[in-house]
Design an enzyme around this catalytic site. Structure first.
Site, mmCIF file in Angstrom:
data_model
loop_
_atom_site.group_PDB
_atom_site.id
_atom_site.type_symbol
_atom_site.label_atom_id
_atom_site.label_comp_id
_atom_site.label_asym_id
_atom_site.label_seq_id
_atom_site.Cartn_x
_atom_site.Cartn_y
_atom_site.Cartn_z
ATOM 1 N N TYR B 37 0.844 -1.189 0.000
ATOM 2 C CA TYR B 37 0.000 0.000 0.000
ATOM 3 C C TYR B 37 0.881 1.240 0.000
ATOM 4 O O TYR B 37 1.775 1.387 0.815
ATOM 5 C CB TYR B 37 -0.930 0.045 1.225
ATOM 6 C CG TYR B 37 -1.932 1.162 1.090
ATOM 7 C CD1 TYR B 37 -3.177 0.925 0.532
ATOM 8 C CD2 TYR B 37 -1.601 2.466 1.446
ATOM 9 C CE1 TYR B 37 -4.073 1.963 0.350
ATOM 10 C CE2 TYR B 37 -2.495 3.506 1.261
ATOM 11 C CZ TYR B 37 -3.727 3.241 0.719
ATOM 12 O OH TYR B 37 -4.606 4.277 0.525
ATOM 13 N N HIS B 193 -11.109 8.192 6.049
ATOM 14 C CA HIS B 193 -10.089 7.175 5.808
ATOM 15 C C HIS B 193 -9.792 6.311 7.012
ATOM 16 O O HIS B 193 -8.906 5.462 6.961
ATOM 17 C CB HIS B 193 -8.804 7.826 5.293
ATOM 18 C CG HIS B 193 -8.949 8.325 3.896
ATOM 19 N ND1 HIS B 193 -9.310 9.612 3.610
ATOM 20 C CD2 HIS B 193 -8.846 7.690 2.709
ATOM 21 C CE1 HIS B 193 -9.398 9.761 2.298
ATOM 22 N NE2 HIS B 193 -9.125 8.615 1.737
ATOM 23 N N ARG B 223 -3.268 9.049 -8.978
ATOM 24 C CA ARG B 223 -2.726 7.782 -8.491
ATOM 25 C C ARG B 223 -3.650 6.691 -8.958
ATOM 26 O O ARG B 223 -4.794 6.956 -9.361
ATOM 27 C CB ARG B 223 -2.606 7.771 -6.969
ATOM 28 C CG ARG B 223 -3.948 7.766 -6.259
ATOM 29 C CD ARG B 223 -3.774 7.742 -4.742
ATOM 30 N NE ARG B 223 -3.372 6.434 -4.271
ATOM 31 C CZ ARG B 223 -4.181 5.612 -3.583
ATOM 32 N NH1 ARG B 223 -5.418 5.964 -3.298
ATOM 33 N NH2 ARG B 223 -3.757 4.447 -3.175
ATOM 34 N N ASN B 225 -5.570 3.097 -7.883
ATOM 35 C CA ASN B 225 -5.959 2.224 -6.790
ATOM 36 C C ASN B 225 -6.609 1.016 -7.453
ATOM 37 O O ASN B 225 -6.982 1.066 -8.620
ATOM 38 C CB ASN B 225 -6.943 2.959 -5.879
ATOM 39 C CG ASN B 225 -7.156 2.227 -4.571
ATOM 40 O OD1 ASN B 225 -6.349 1.393 -4.180
ATOM 41 N ND2 ASN B 225 -8.250 2.534 -3.897
ATOM 42 N N GLU B 265 -8.967 1.969 -10.259
ATOM 43 C CA GLU B 265 -9.453 3.342 -10.154
ATOM 44 C C GLU B 265 -8.326 4.297 -10.519
ATOM 45 O O GLU B 265 -7.261 4.253 -9.905
ATOM 46 C CB GLU B 265 -9.884 3.656 -8.722
ATOM 47 C CG GLU B 265 -11.145 2.958 -8.305
ATOM 48 C CD GLU B 265 -11.495 3.226 -6.843
ATOM 49 O OE1 GLU B 265 -12.540 2.722 -6.406
ATOM 50 O OE2 GLU B 265 -10.720 3.928 -6.141
ATOM 51 N N LYS B 317 -10.285 -5.729 0.793
ATOM 52 C CA LYS B 317 -10.729 -5.572 -0.591
ATOM 53 C C LYS B 317 -11.839 -6.554 -0.956
ATOM 54 O O LYS B 317 -12.223 -6.662 -2.131
ATOM 55 C CB LYS B 317 -9.536 -5.685 -1.545
ATOM 56 C CG LYS B 317 -8.582 -4.486 -1.361
ATOM 57 C CD LYS B 317 -7.514 -4.394 -2.411
ATOM 58 C CE LYS B 317 -6.543 -3.242 -2.167
ATOM 59 N NZ LYS B 317 -6.934 -1.965 -2.793
#
Lengths: 272, 346
Positions: B37, B193, B223, B225, B265, B317
């Site tokens: 991560y 978050h 970024r 994801n 994403e 996930k």
């Protein structure tokens, strides 16, 4: 960081010490809109050394044809304001950053008290345009030394009507901070910009009266002090750099030709 | 170049598919054999021609079908669009950003003409043409953010910056990977978050927030994801969990290659000019394991990444039920050859 190429379209002497500069884009296109309280950082090449000076954008945020800044001449400056006053002429080109806002209005505020001292009026010029456009409740309190130093006072009186309050030191006017800040409705936000001593006085008064930190906003006009010269070692580049008294460490590193990815974020530090 | 738009669905019969060029341009997110991560933020600058990074807002073969799917989700649940009253300037900023980007980058499909504050917008693929007054919501058929939010692929959250943090104060969210706008609207960065495992302890979220607070106008960032999802479904919201949660039980060793999709994403962040807010764009790309297997390098890489995945992340996930089957299925494409660092298909 992205920059915009601009040229000077007009210069106007507003007070004995303040000049107003109008920028247009070199390619003739429109600027981005911006939010009230924003500034741009202007790169000035003074004798081969790049100075980066932040200046508040003063025009209406919705007027994208030109950007406007005002500069007060400081004899004790590191050179930026003197250069702007004495050497900059119509038609000269500069690089400026995109607008950055470190002094934004609290959009959820119920009422906004703006307190300006001298050249500290500049960030409020664009904020007032935003406050008027959104129909927000506000008051402007503008203090300055003497009538000839009240840049923009007449213009602001017209724009703000009875929301405008001005205090001229030479005429004995005093802004009673205790009375102003001691009697405001819940949900009021306060903004101050001016000389250091004034900002400190306003912040102290507000804190003593129990204002929450989240409702106090300030921006201070001060020239970075001239310090002692010193040396630094750059680990990766294996070089030693002499930092002169009137230069910041970053400026010295850049002057030595070492790439730096530092992005400007000078909260409350306004070079003059 | 004019795009050809697929006729396809993201629900019920799931006819969603990627063309050969759609597979090649897929934003594969794993440069290395091991996943860790990280915030992995980079400038959202112009990428290679034809790539998903070519333009600030990517329009692809799924555009029309995706906008239709968004419309269905919004009809079923209008709460997927929310905007607090102080976000109106940010709404107009969003209109300007999206209309200017699409008209400039896809002139065959979109056009924008301005006469002062009177703007005329034409969206040919969706058959929309409107003239309105910029800044006056009453001249559009709905709030400006919803109006354009329906005409761009992906989800959008408008973040207000105050008190040294960011608040999710408006959003149009119809393709979220198991999070809820209704639940998150008005929340601050840290509240939002809180649940990410391993991220809080690494200090990742605090550093990301600091970075975002300094985001500059004219310098957007992005970024990638990712997650794995069963069926090419955009609306995997907690509200509709009964409609998709059970799909995980349908995965077996024979259909895993068809049913399980890598969901990437492309998250991008733009500072907005008038409001000083930030638009957080979450664009979703879907590809089945079977389509990934047509690119040998990606199949090997995905196998290694999944095989070495930390159990906390498998759980976070939502992959627990089908994860071993997926790893087994991918194993047959992995000959163990050493792969250079990078996400390229060849």
């Amino acid at each position: 960081m992205s920059t915009i190429n601009v040229k000077i379209a007009a210069i106007k002497q507003v007070t004995p010490l303040i000049k107003h500069f109008t920028f247009v884009k070199e390619d003739g296109s429109e600027f981005p809109a911006f939010s009230g309280g924003s500034h741009v950082v202007v790169s000035l090449n003074i004798g081969g050394r790049v100075h980066r000076n932040p200046y508040s954008l003063m025009g209406s945020p919705t007027d994208t044809s030109a950007y406007h800044i005002s500069v007060r001449k400081q004899e004790q400056s590191r050179g930026g304001s003197v250069f702007m006053h004495d050497y900059v002429a119509v038609g000269m080109s500069f690089k400026i950053t995109y607008p950055v806002n470190l002094f934004s209005l609290a959009k959820k505020g119920h009422k906004h008290i703006l307190i300006a001292g001298g050249i500290g009026i500049t960030p409020f010029m664009s904020q007032i345009a935003d406050l008027k456009r959104t129909g927000a409740d506000f008051e402007l309190h503008y203090a300055f030394r003497s009538p000839e130093h009240g840049a923009f006072a007449a213009q602001l009186a017209k724009v703000c009507g009875d929301k405008f309050h001005c205090y001229i030191d030479s005429e004995g006017d005093r802004l009673d901070l205790q009375a102003l800040l001691g009697n405001q409705p819940l949900g009021t936000h306060m903004y101050v910009c001016g000389p250091g001593s004034m900002v400190v006085a306003v912040l102290e008064t507000a804190r003593n009266l129990g204002w929450p930190e989240s409702h106090i906003h300030s921006e201070q006009f001060l020239a970075p002090p001239i310090g002692e010269p010193f040396k630094i070692q750059l680990e990766k580049s294996k070089i030693e750099i002499q930092v002169p008294a009137e230069m910041s460490m970053l400026e010295a590193i850049e002057a030595a030709g070492v790439g730096s990815r530092f992005s400007m974020s000078r909260r409350c530090m306004w070079a003059l | 170049m004019a795009l050809a738009f697929n006729e396809e669905t993201f629900r019920e019969d799931y006819t969603y598919r990627n063309s050969l060029s759609g597979i090649k341009r897929f934003p594969f997110p794993f440069p290395e054999d091991q996943y860790m991560y990280s915030v992995n933020i980079e400038p959202h600058t112009k990428g290679k021609q034809g790539s998903v990074f070519e333009f600030p807002l990517d329009v692809d073969e799924h555009y029309v079908a995706e906008c239709n799917d968004k419309k269905i989700t919004l009809e079923q649940d209008p709460g997927r669009y929310q905007a607090l009253p102080h976000m109106m300037d940010a709404q107009w900023d969003f209109v300007e950003l999206t209309m200017e980007s699409l008209a400039r980058d896809y002139p065959k499909h979109f056009s924008l003409h301005k006469k002062g504050s009177s703007w005329t917008w034409e969206n040919k693929p969706l058959g929309i043409k409107d003239t309105f007054t910029f800044g006056d919501s009453s001249t559009l058929p709905m709030e400006p953010f919803e109006y354009m939010g329906r005409q761009v692929q992906g989800d959008f959250v408008l973040l207000d910056q105050r008190d040294e943090t960011l608040y999710a104060d408006a959003g149009i969210v119809t393709s979220q990977a198991d999070w809820s706008l209704a639940f998150n609207v008005g929340m601050s960065w840290r509240e939002w978050h809180g649940p990410v495992p391993r991220a809080t302890e690494l200090g990742v979220m605090d550093r990301a927030l600091k970075f975002m607070l300094n985001l500059q106008l004219g310098s957007p960032v992005r970024r990638l994801n990712w997650t794995m999802t069963v069926n090419p479904r955009l609306d995997t919201s907690p509200e509709n969990y009964p409609y998709w949660g059970g799909d995980r039980n349908a995965v077996n060793p024979d259909n895993v290659g068809d049913l399980v999709n890598l969901r990437v994403e492309l998250q991008s962040l733009f500072r907005l000019p008038r409001s000083n807010a930030i638009v957080f764009s979450i664009r979703c790309y879907l590809i089945s394991l079977k389509d990934i297997a047509t690119i040998p390098r990606w199949a090997k890489r995905l196998h290694r990444v999944q095989k070495s995945m930390h159990p906390d992340l498998i759980e976070y996930k939502g992959m627990t039920k089908f994860h071993p089957m997926m790893v087994d299925w991918l194993a047959k494409f992995d000959d163990g050859a050493i792969l250079e660092v990078g996400t390229q298909p060849e």
